[in-house]
Design a protein around this motif. Structure first.
Motif, PDB file in Angstrom:
ATOM      1  N   ASN A  25       0.858  -1.174   0.000  1.00  0.00           N
ATOM      2  CA  ASN A  25       0.000   0.000   0.000  1.00  0.00           C
ATOM      3  C   ASN A  25       0.903   1.235   0.000  1.00  0.00           C
ATOM      4  N   GLU A  26       0.365   2.374   0.282  1.00  0.00           N
ATOM      5  CA  GLU A  26       1.138   3.620   0.225  1.00  0.00           C
ATOM      6  C   GLU A  26       2.326   3.631   1.187  1.00  0.00           C
ATOM      7  N   TYR A  27       2.190   2.974   2.336  1.00  0.00           N
ATOM      8  CA  TYR A  27       3.194   3.061   3.391  1.00  0.00           C
ATOM      9  C   TYR A  27       3.955   1.771   3.692  1.00  0.00           C
ATOM     10  N   VAL A  28       3.433   0.644   3.230  1.00  0.00           N
ATOM     11  CA  VAL A  28       3.948  -0.660   3.667  1.00  0.00           C
ATOM     12  C   VAL A  28       4.150  -1.590   2.475  1.00  0.00           C
ATOM     13  N   PHE A  29       5.143  -2.466   2.603  1.00  0.00           N
ATOM     14  CA  PHE A  29       5.436  -3.469   1.582  1.00  0.00           C
ATOM     15  C   PHE A  29       5.669  -4.801   2.298  1.00  0.00           C
ATOM     16  N   LEU A  43       7.796 -11.079   5.502  1.00  0.00           N
ATOM     17  CA  LEU A  43       8.319  -9.845   6.075  1.00  0.00           C
ATOM     18  C   LEU A  43       7.373  -8.708   5.738  1.00  0.00           C
ATOM     19  N   VAL A  44       7.207  -7.790   6.677  1.00  0.00           N
ATOM     20  CA  VAL A  44       6.394  -6.600   6.475  1.00  0.00           C
ATOM     21  C   VAL A  44       7.281  -5.420   6.845  1.00  0.00           C
ATOM     22  N   GLU A  74      -3.507  -7.613   7.700  1.00  0.00           N
ATOM     23  CA  GLU A  74      -3.920  -7.888   6.319  1.00  0.00           C
ATOM     24  C   GLU A  74      -3.051  -8.983   5.699  1.00  0.00           C
ATOM     25  N   VAL A  75      -1.752  -8.909   5.917  1.00  0.00           N
ATOM     26  CA  VAL A  75      -0.852  -9.934   5.382  1.00  0.00           C
ATOM     27  C   VAL A  75      -1.175 -11.290   6.020  1.00  0.00           C
ATOM     28  N   ALA A  76      -1.425 -11.316   7.319  1.00  0.00           N
ATOM     29  CA  ALA A  76      -1.801 -12.574   7.982  1.00  0.00           C
ATOM     30  C   ALA A  76      -3.070 -13.151   7.363  1.00  0.00           C
ATOM     31  N   ASN A  77      -4.026 -12.298   7.027  1.00  0.00           N
ATOM     32  CA  ASN A  77      -5.246 -12.770   6.358  1.00  0.00           C
ATOM     33  C   ASN A  77      -4.928 -13.319   4.974  1.00  0.00           C
ATOM     34  N   HIS A 107      11.696  -4.129  10.144  1.00  0.00           N
ATOM     35  CA  HIS A 107      10.950  -5.196   9.497  1.00  0.00           C
ATOM     36  C   HIS A 107      10.332  -6.103  10.547  1.00  0.00           C
ATOM     37  N   PHE A 108       9.146  -6.564  10.227  1.00  0.00           N
ATOM     38  CA  PHE A 108       8.425  -7.501  11.069  1.00  0.00           C
ATOM     39  C   PHE A 108       8.392  -8.842  10.357  1.00  0.00           C
TER      40      PHE A 108
END
Length: 121
Positions: A25-29, A43-44, A74-77, A107-108
């Motif tokens: 999205n605009e802020y996250v990859f 990785l987020v 959202e990534v977990a979903n 990074h997460f």
């Protein structure tokens, strides 16, 4: 410590290094880890230049902070590991030398798809 614009995640964000993208999205990859430690390992990362979670919380906008938190869910979903869809997951971030941080870009790690085990051995 200043931000290293040549770290691997900065290069991924600039598309200098390919990755297997999951979400953006605009802020996250988000993308799959190239050396997975569990059945599912993603990785987020923020698109902004933040070294670690402390740096992010001190300098990021409220929009970036909210976007990161929501993106993790959202990534977990997307991966099918959220509590609503799957059986749960672990989120981990490392800070500094003693925390085991290897890449100086926040990074997460999202681990799932199997029982993860103990938090710390």
């Amino acid at each position: 410590m200043s931000y290293d614009k040549n770290n691997i995640f900065a290069k991924i964000l600039r598309k200098e290094i390919p990755c297997n993208k999951i979400f953006e999205n605009e802020y996250v990859f988000s993308f799959y880890d190239i050396n997975p430690q569990k059945k599912i390992h993603a990785l987020v990362i923020p698109k902004g230049e933040y070294i670690n979670l402390d740096d992010f919380n001190q300098r990021a906008s409220n929009q970036e902070i909210v976007a990161m938190s929501k993106a993790i869910s959202e990534v977990a979903n997307i991966l099918g590991i959220s509590i609503e869809i799957g059986k749960g997951y672990r989120v981990l971030t490392n800070l500094g030398e003693h925390g085991g941080q290897e890449v100086p870009h926040l990074h997460f790690h999202l681990f799932g798809g199997e029982i993860i085990g103990k938090m710390v051995e």
